[in-house]
Write a protein that holds these residues in place. Structure first.
Motif, PDB file in Angstrom:
ATOM      1  N   LEU A 157       0.957  -1.206  -0.076  1.00  0.00           N
ATOM      2  CA  LEU A 157      -0.003   0.051  -0.007  1.00  0.00           C
ATOM      3  C   LEU A 157       0.911   1.287   0.025  1.00  0.00           C
ATOM      4  CD1 LEU A 157      -2.784   1.170   0.465  1.00  0.00           C
ATOM      5  CD2 LEU A 157      -1.971   1.170   2.793  1.00  0.00           C
ATOM      6  N   TRP A 158       1.889   1.288   0.961  1.00  0.00           N
ATOM      7  CA  TRP A 158       2.725   2.279   1.002  1.00  0.00           C
ATOM      8  C   TRP A 158       3.673   2.461  -0.177  1.00  0.00           C
ATOM      9  CZ3 TRP A 158       1.763   6.508   3.519  1.00  0.00           C
ATOM     10  CH2 TRP A 158       0.982   6.697   4.669  1.00  0.00           C
ATOM     11  N   ARG A 159       4.039   1.395  -0.637  1.00  0.00           N
ATOM     12  CA  ARG A 159       4.950   1.591  -1.996  1.00  0.00           C
ATOM     13  C   ARG A 159       4.266   2.176  -3.176  1.00  0.00           C
ATOM     14  NH1 ARG A 159       9.974  -0.873  -2.014  1.00  0.00           N
ATOM     15  NH2 ARG A 159      10.465  -2.374  -0.407  1.00  0.00           N
ATOM     16  N   GLY A 160       2.904   1.932  -3.096  1.00  0.00           N
ATOM     17  CA  GLY A 160       1.966   2.396  -4.205  1.00  0.00           C
ATOM     18  C   GLY A 160       1.639   3.970  -3.952  1.00  0.00           C
ATOM     19  N   ARG A 161       1.684   4.421  -2.823  1.00  0.00           N
ATOM     20  CA  ARG A 161       1.352   5.657  -2.465  1.00  0.00           C
ATOM     21  C   ARG A 161       2.612   6.521  -2.837  1.00  0.00           C
ATOM     22  NH1 ARG A 161      -1.971   5.556   3.200  1.00  0.00           N
ATOM     23  NH2 ARG A 161      -3.919   4.736   2.264  1.00  0.00           N
ATOM     24  N   MET A 169       2.990   9.474  -5.460  1.00  0.00           N
ATOM     25  CA  MET A 169       3.466  10.858  -4.952  1.00  0.00           C
ATOM     26  C   MET A 169       4.798  11.149  -6.070  1.00  0.00           C
ATOM     27  SD  MET A 169       3.548  11.213  -0.990  1.00  0.00           S
ATOM     28  CE  MET A 169       4.143   9.738  -0.686  1.00  0.00           C
ATOM     29  N   GLU A 170       5.333  10.061  -6.372  1.00  0.00           N
ATOM     30  CA  GLU A 170       6.857  10.470  -7.302  1.00  0.00           C
ATOM     31  C   GLU A 170       6.301  10.937  -8.683  1.00  0.00           C
ATOM     32  OE1 GLU A 170       8.618   6.831  -6.926  1.00  0.00           O
ATOM     33  OE2 GLU A 170       9.874   7.385  -5.583  1.00  0.00           O
TER      34      GLU A 170
END
Length: 123
Positions: free
Chosen positions: A103-107, A111-112
């Protein structure tokens, strides 16, 4: 007849809370590592207690917290209580952490992408 217990894939909120509260303590994390490393034979509570600068009763309380969280199992062998790690619960917690990481890698990726977009022209 041998019946294989199906590995659970999901934990309810109370189970997750108990697991991570149990793992929030460094002594309990160390106990889990010790008993998972010796999961075939297990370790007695007395043997575990010898590794810590605390009373036997304090180690018993730590083991009880881990047992309530499902991270270890205790069984009586004569006068001793043998502690074994429960790999199934550890794997379920690892899967949950992997889901959070995804989930956080996707976020972060999103953002990038947003930061890499050229700024809009306000004129």
């Amino acid at each position: 007849m041998v019946v294989r217990q199906q590995e659970r894939t999901e934990l309810d909120d109370r189970e997750v809370d108990r697991i991570f509260q149990a793992l929030a303590d460094s002594t309990r994390r160390d106990v889990v590592v010790r008993v998972l490393g010796d999961s075939e034979r297990g370790q007695s509570v007395s043997s575990l207690a010898s590794h810590y600068a605390m009373s036997f009763a304090a180690v018993q309380r730590h083991v009880a917290v881990l047992e309530r969280a499902g991270l270890v199992r205790k069984e009586r062998r004569g006068r001793e209580q043998i502690v074994r790690g429960d790999v199934t619960t550890v794997r379920a917690a690892a899967r949950l952490l992997a889901e959070y990481e995804e989930l956080w890698r996707g976020r972060v990726t999103r953002m990038e992408q947003i930061l890499a977009e050229p700024e809009g022209d306000d004129s």
